[in-house]
Design a protein around this motif. Sequence first.
Motif, PDB file in Angstrom:
ATOM      1  N   PRO A 183     102.172  -4.395 -24.465  1.00 39.94           N
ATOM      2  CA  PRO A 183     101.747  -4.668 -26.013  1.00 39.94           C
ATOM      3  C   PRO A 183     102.907  -3.780 -26.653  1.00 39.94           C
ATOM      4  O   PRO A 183     103.032  -2.715 -26.284  1.00 39.94           O
ATOM      5  CB  PRO A 183     100.433  -4.013 -26.003  1.00 39.94           C
ATOM      6  CG  PRO A 183      99.750  -4.291 -24.932  1.00 39.94           C
ATOM      7  CD  PRO A 183     100.500  -3.849 -23.752  1.00 39.94           C
ATOM      8  N   PRO A 184     103.357  -4.405 -27.722  1.00 39.64           N
ATOM      9  CA  PRO A 184     104.443  -3.583 -28.297  1.00 39.64           C
ATOM     10  C   PRO A 184     104.039  -2.372 -28.997  1.00 39.64           C
ATOM     11  O   PRO A 184     105.105  -1.156 -28.930  1.00 39.64           O
ATOM     12  CB  PRO A 184     104.835  -4.505 -29.586  1.00 39.64           C
ATOM     13  CG  PRO A 184     104.484  -6.131 -29.089  1.00 39.64           C
ATOM     14  CD  PRO A 184     103.276  -5.723 -28.149  1.00 39.64           C
ATOM     15  N   ASP A 185     103.093  -1.987 -29.482  1.00 38.49           N
ATOM     16  CA  ASP A 185     102.586  -0.640 -29.813  1.00 38.49           C
ATOM     17  C   ASP A 185     102.295   0.314 -28.806  1.00 38.49           C
ATOM     18  O   ASP A 185     101.904   1.509 -29.008  1.00 38.49           O
ATOM     19  CB  ASP A 185     101.382  -0.783 -30.772  1.00 38.49           C
ATOM     20  CG  ASP A 185     100.109  -1.185 -30.230  1.00 38.49           C
ATOM     21  OD1 ASP A 185     100.301  -1.933 -29.165  1.00 38.49           O
ATOM     22  OD2 ASP A 185      99.077  -1.092 -30.665  1.00 38.49           O
ATOM     23  N   ALA A 200     114.195   3.167 -20.514  1.00 27.87           N
ATOM     24  CA  ALA A 200     113.727   3.021 -21.825  1.00 27.87           C
ATOM     25  C   ALA A 200     114.658   2.217 -22.811  1.00 27.87           C
ATOM     26  O   ALA A 200     113.958   1.034 -23.197  1.00 27.87           O
ATOM     27  CB  ALA A 200     113.210   4.155 -22.563  1.00 27.87           C
ATOM     28  N   SER A 201     115.895   2.622 -22.784  1.00 26.05           N
ATOM     29  CA  SER A 201     116.823   1.752 -23.508  1.00 26.05           C
ATOM     30  C   SER A 201     116.998   0.159 -22.963  1.00 26.05           C
ATOM     31  O   SER A 201     117.076  -0.568 -23.714  1.00 26.05           O
ATOM     32  CB  SER A 201     118.173   2.548 -23.596  1.00 26.05           C
ATOM     33  OG  SER A 201     119.010   1.710 -24.527  1.00 26.05           O
ATOM     34  N   ALA A 202     116.968   0.181 -21.773  1.00 31.93           N
ATOM     35  CA  ALA A 202     117.385  -1.137 -21.141  1.00 31.93           C
ATOM     36  C   ALA A 202     116.292  -2.206 -21.301  1.00 31.93           C
ATOM     37  O   ALA A 202     116.419  -3.366 -21.269  1.00 31.93           O
ATOM     38  CB  ALA A 202     117.698  -0.849 -19.566  1.00 31.93           C
ATOM     39  N   TYR A 203     114.998  -1.656 -21.330  1.00 31.68           N
ATOM     40  CA  TYR A 203     113.767  -2.526 -20.963  1.00 31.68           C
ATOM     41  C   TYR A 203     112.729  -2.446 -22.160  1.00 31.68           C
ATOM     42  O   TYR A 203     111.604  -2.738 -22.023  1.00 31.68           O
ATOM     43  CB  TYR A 203     113.119  -1.940 -19.512  1.00 31.68           C
ATOM     44  CG  TYR A 203     114.125  -2.279 -18.680  1.00 31.68           C
ATOM     45  CD1 TYR A 203     114.742  -3.378 -18.220  1.00 31.68           C
ATOM     46  CD2 TYR A 203     114.341  -0.948 -17.770  1.00 31.68           C
ATOM     47  CE1 TYR A 203     115.667  -3.673 -17.120  1.00 31.68           C
ATOM     48  CE2 TYR A 203     115.312  -1.164 -16.685  1.00 31.68           C
ATOM     49  CZ  TYR A 203     115.977  -2.429 -16.278  1.00 31.68           C
ATOM     50  OH  TYR A 203     117.077  -2.655 -15.481  1.00 31.68           O
ATOM     51  N   GLY A 204     113.176  -2.116 -23.321  1.00 29.88           N
ATOM     52  CA  GLY A 204     112.406  -2.145 -24.529  1.00 29.88           C
ATOM     53  C   GLY A 204     111.314  -0.985 -24.419  1.00 29.88           C
ATOM     54  O   GLY A 204     110.487  -1.361 -25.352  1.00 29.88           O
ATOM     55  N   LEU A 205     111.324   0.109 -24.096  1.00 27.42           N
ATOM     56  CA  LEU A 205     110.432   1.377 -24.198  1.00 27.42           C
ATOM     57  C   LEU A 205     111.234   2.229 -25.238  1.00 27.42           C
ATOM     58  O   LEU A 205     112.294   2.322 -25.578  1.00 27.42           O
ATOM     59  CB  LEU A 205     110.037   1.715 -22.839  1.00 27.42           C
ATOM     60  CG  LEU A 205     108.919   0.932 -22.120  1.00 27.42           C
ATOM     61  CD1 LEU A 205     109.780  -0.094 -21.473  1.00 27.42           C
ATOM     62  CD2 LEU A 205     108.246   1.770 -21.130  1.00 27.42           C
ATOM     63  N   SER A 206     110.331   3.175 -25.566  1.00 26.21           N
ATOM     64  CA  SER A 206     110.778   4.299 -26.363  1.00 26.21           C
ATOM     65  C   SER A 206     110.365   5.747 -25.668  1.00 26.21           C
ATOM     66  O   SER A 206     109.164   5.688 -25.354  1.00 26.21           O
ATOM     67  CB  SER A 206     110.031   4.469 -27.774  1.00 26.21           C
ATOM     68  OG  SER A 206     110.510   3.237 -28.836  1.00 26.21           O
ATOM     69  N   ILE A 293     104.471   2.130 -14.721  1.00 30.30           N
ATOM     70  CA  ILE A 293     104.758   2.081 -16.338  1.00 30.30           C
ATOM     71  C   ILE A 293     103.969   0.808 -16.746  1.00 30.30           C
ATOM     72  O   ILE A 293     103.217   1.187 -17.757  1.00 30.30           O
ATOM     73  CB  ILE A 293     106.205   2.169 -16.548  1.00 30.30           C
ATOM     74  CG1 ILE A 293     106.982   3.299 -16.109  1.00 30.30           C
ATOM     75  CG2 ILE A 293     106.279   1.920 -18.055  1.00 30.30           C
ATOM     76  CD1 ILE A 293     108.585   3.446 -16.399  1.00 30.30           C
ATOM     77  N   VAL A 294     104.272  -0.421 -16.162  1.00 32.31           N
ATOM     78  CA  VAL A 294     103.648  -1.466 -16.842  1.00 32.31           C
ATOM     79  C   VAL A 294     101.936  -1.533 -16.841  1.00 32.31           C
ATOM     80  O   VAL A 294     101.436  -1.598 -17.992  1.00 32.31           O
ATOM     81  CB  VAL A 294     104.239  -2.650 -16.164  1.00 32.31           C
ATOM     82  CG1 VAL A 294     103.366  -4.139 -16.951  1.00 32.31           C
ATOM     83  CG2 VAL A 294     105.765  -2.856 -16.574  1.00 32.31           C
ATOM     84  N   GLU A 295     101.596  -1.110 -15.778  1.00 32.57           N
ATOM     85  CA  GLU A 295     100.203  -1.264 -15.328  1.00 32.57           C
ATOM     86  C   GLU A 295      99.355   0.069 -16.216  1.00 32.57           C
ATOM     87  O   GLU A 295      98.378  -0.365 -16.703  1.00 32.57           O
ATOM     88  CB  GLU A 295      99.680  -1.127 -14.071  1.00 32.57           C
ATOM     89  CG  GLU A 295     100.140  -2.137 -13.157  1.00 32.57           C
ATOM     90  CD  GLU A 295     100.181  -1.932 -11.655  1.00 32.57           C
ATOM     91  OE1 GLU A 295      99.664  -0.830 -11.034  1.00 32.57           O
ATOM     92  OE2 GLU A 295     100.301  -3.013 -10.845  1.00 32.57           O
ATOM     93  N   ASN A 296     100.047   1.248 -16.328  1.00 33.98           N
ATOM     94  CA  ASN A 296      99.473   2.293 -17.101  1.00 33.98           C
ATOM     95  C   ASN A 296      99.669   1.921 -18.558  1.00 33.98           C
ATOM     96  O   ASN A 296      98.881   2.858 -19.354  1.00 33.98           O
ATOM     97  CB  ASN A 296      99.841   3.414 -16.646  1.00 33.98           C
ATOM     98  CG  ASN A 296      99.257   3.805 -15.058  1.00 33.98           C
ATOM     99  OD1 ASN A 296      98.150   4.089 -15.235  1.00 33.98           O
ATOM    100  ND2 ASN A 296     100.039   3.707 -14.099  1.00 33.98           N
ATOM    101  N   LEU A 297     100.490   1.087 -19.158  1.00 32.35           N
ATOM    102  CA  LEU A 297     100.777   1.101 -20.675  1.00 32.35           C
ATOM    103  C   LEU A 297     100.161  -0.316 -21.167  1.00 32.35           C
ATOM    104  O   LEU A 297     100.353  -0.536 -22.271  1.00 32.35           O
ATOM    105  CB  LEU A 297     102.175   1.290 -20.707  1.00 32.35           C
ATOM    106  CG  LEU A 297     102.821   2.514 -20.551  1.00 32.35           C
ATOM    107  CD1 LEU A 297     104.403   2.529 -21.091  1.00 32.35           C
ATOM    108  CD2 LEU A 297     102.170   3.611 -21.304  1.00 32.35           C
ATOM    109  N   GLY A 298      99.298  -0.734 -20.243  1.00 30.51           N
ATOM    110  CA  GLY A 298      98.634  -2.127 -20.770  1.00 30.51           C
ATOM    111  C   GLY A 298      99.195  -3.300 -20.324  1.00 30.51           C
ATOM    112  O   GLY A 298      98.674  -4.252 -21.115  1.00 30.51           O
ATOM    113  N   GLY A 299     100.185  -3.501 -19.545  1.00 31.32           N
ATOM    114  CA  GLY A 299     100.847  -4.836 -19.338  1.00 31.32           C
ATOM    115  C   GLY A 299     100.622  -5.190 -17.933  1.00 31.32           C
ATOM    116  O   GLY A 299      99.414  -4.818 -17.216  1.00 31.32           O
ATOM    117  N   THR A 300     101.124  -6.402 -17.468  1.00 28.52           N
ATOM    118  CA  THR A 300     100.648  -7.062 -16.306  1.00 28.52           C
ATOM    119  C   THR A 300     101.750  -7.320 -15.460  1.00 28.52           C
ATOM    120  O   THR A 300     102.775  -7.920 -15.891  1.00 28.52           O
ATOM    121  CB  THR A 300     100.016  -8.415 -16.960  1.00 28.52           C
ATOM    122  OG1 THR A 300      98.943  -8.371 -17.475  1.00 28.52           O
ATOM    123  CG2 THR A 300      99.392  -9.130 -15.303  1.00 28.52           C
ATOM    124  N   VAL A 301     101.702  -6.925 -14.198  1.00 30.47           N
ATOM    125  CA  VAL A 301     102.741  -6.921 -13.184  1.00 30.47           C
ATOM    126  C   VAL A 301     102.541  -8.403 -12.498  1.00 30.47           C
ATOM    127  O   VAL A 301     101.625  -8.464 -11.718  1.00 30.47           O
ATOM    128  CB  VAL A 301     102.772  -5.494 -12.242  1.00 30.47           C
ATOM    129  CG1 VAL A 301     103.934  -5.744 -11.498  1.00 30.47           C
ATOM    130  CG2 VAL A 301     102.770  -4.513 -13.239  1.00 30.47           C
TER     131      VAL A 301
END
Length: 306
Positions: A183-185, A200-206, A293-301
């Motif tokens: 999720p973007p937020d 982060a710069s390459a894959y859209g994170l901060s 990173i994805v699983e712990n920040l709410g995304g789906t792998v």
Amino acid sequence: MLVAGLSLASCTPADSGAESSGGDDTRPAVVATSTLIADWAAEVGGDHIALTGILQPGADPHVYEPVPADSIAFEQADLILYNGYNLEPNLIRLLNAAGVNAQRAAIGEVVPPLDLETGTSTVPDPHVWGDVSNAVPMVEAIRDQLIELAPDQEALFTQNAAAYIAELNQLDAWIEAQTATIPPDQRQLVTTHDAFQYYASAYGLSVIGTLIGLSTEEQPSARTVQELVTSIQTLGVPAIFAETTINPQLITTVASEAGVPLAPTQLYSDSIGAPGSDGDTYLKMMAANTRAIVENLGGTVSETEF
């Protein structure tokens, strides 16, 4: 691939930082400072180079202290591959001080760097491999160095590099697709030290904060810890991450004080993982980091072969 199954365990023996390739070996003697560069050199050179890796999997290049075997490895080398941008400062000092006649190449410095603020100054960020697309020119640089060293193997080195670059491009696209599911937020990264700016710069994170800066020798002040805790709470970061090469005690304290989970899987930052781990090659370590990173920040792998 021609180099399938080549284990870095044979390049970095457990009892010392470096291994001699042996006096009766007629193959070019190649020394790689970091585990990442050793992994790439193994992919490109295969059995046609005598490869010595200085750092052990899991070792921290920022603080590594050379041992006598490292000087011997440098002195006996035909080619020395190192990251540059001051990733491995003690090894670079040793390289410059020793009587080394080898061909040498700062592989990481073929990539234009991002900058990092360190106190009152700005320095190049050496963690260039965090963006997988940056690994492509680095592998090409290794290929070119090996061809210069052993021109009779040009076709082999070129073939191996092309096959590996195809895998890198596949991995790069896969990571981009996975991080897009966060999720973007919630695309906010907090880690132990400043090693994930390129990722982060390459894959859209901060990267909203780190416990320590570029050098893992730093010790965070109480003020730094409190400011990081406040930022995590203010921004609603869903989880924060420890790293495999750094003691997790302090980042665990930050997680506790901020009231957020510490991700159960540590991230690989400055080194690949131990043989048999889920990060024992560059491809696998980047895939493992992305899953965590994805699983712990709410995304789906999605499933991957890496």
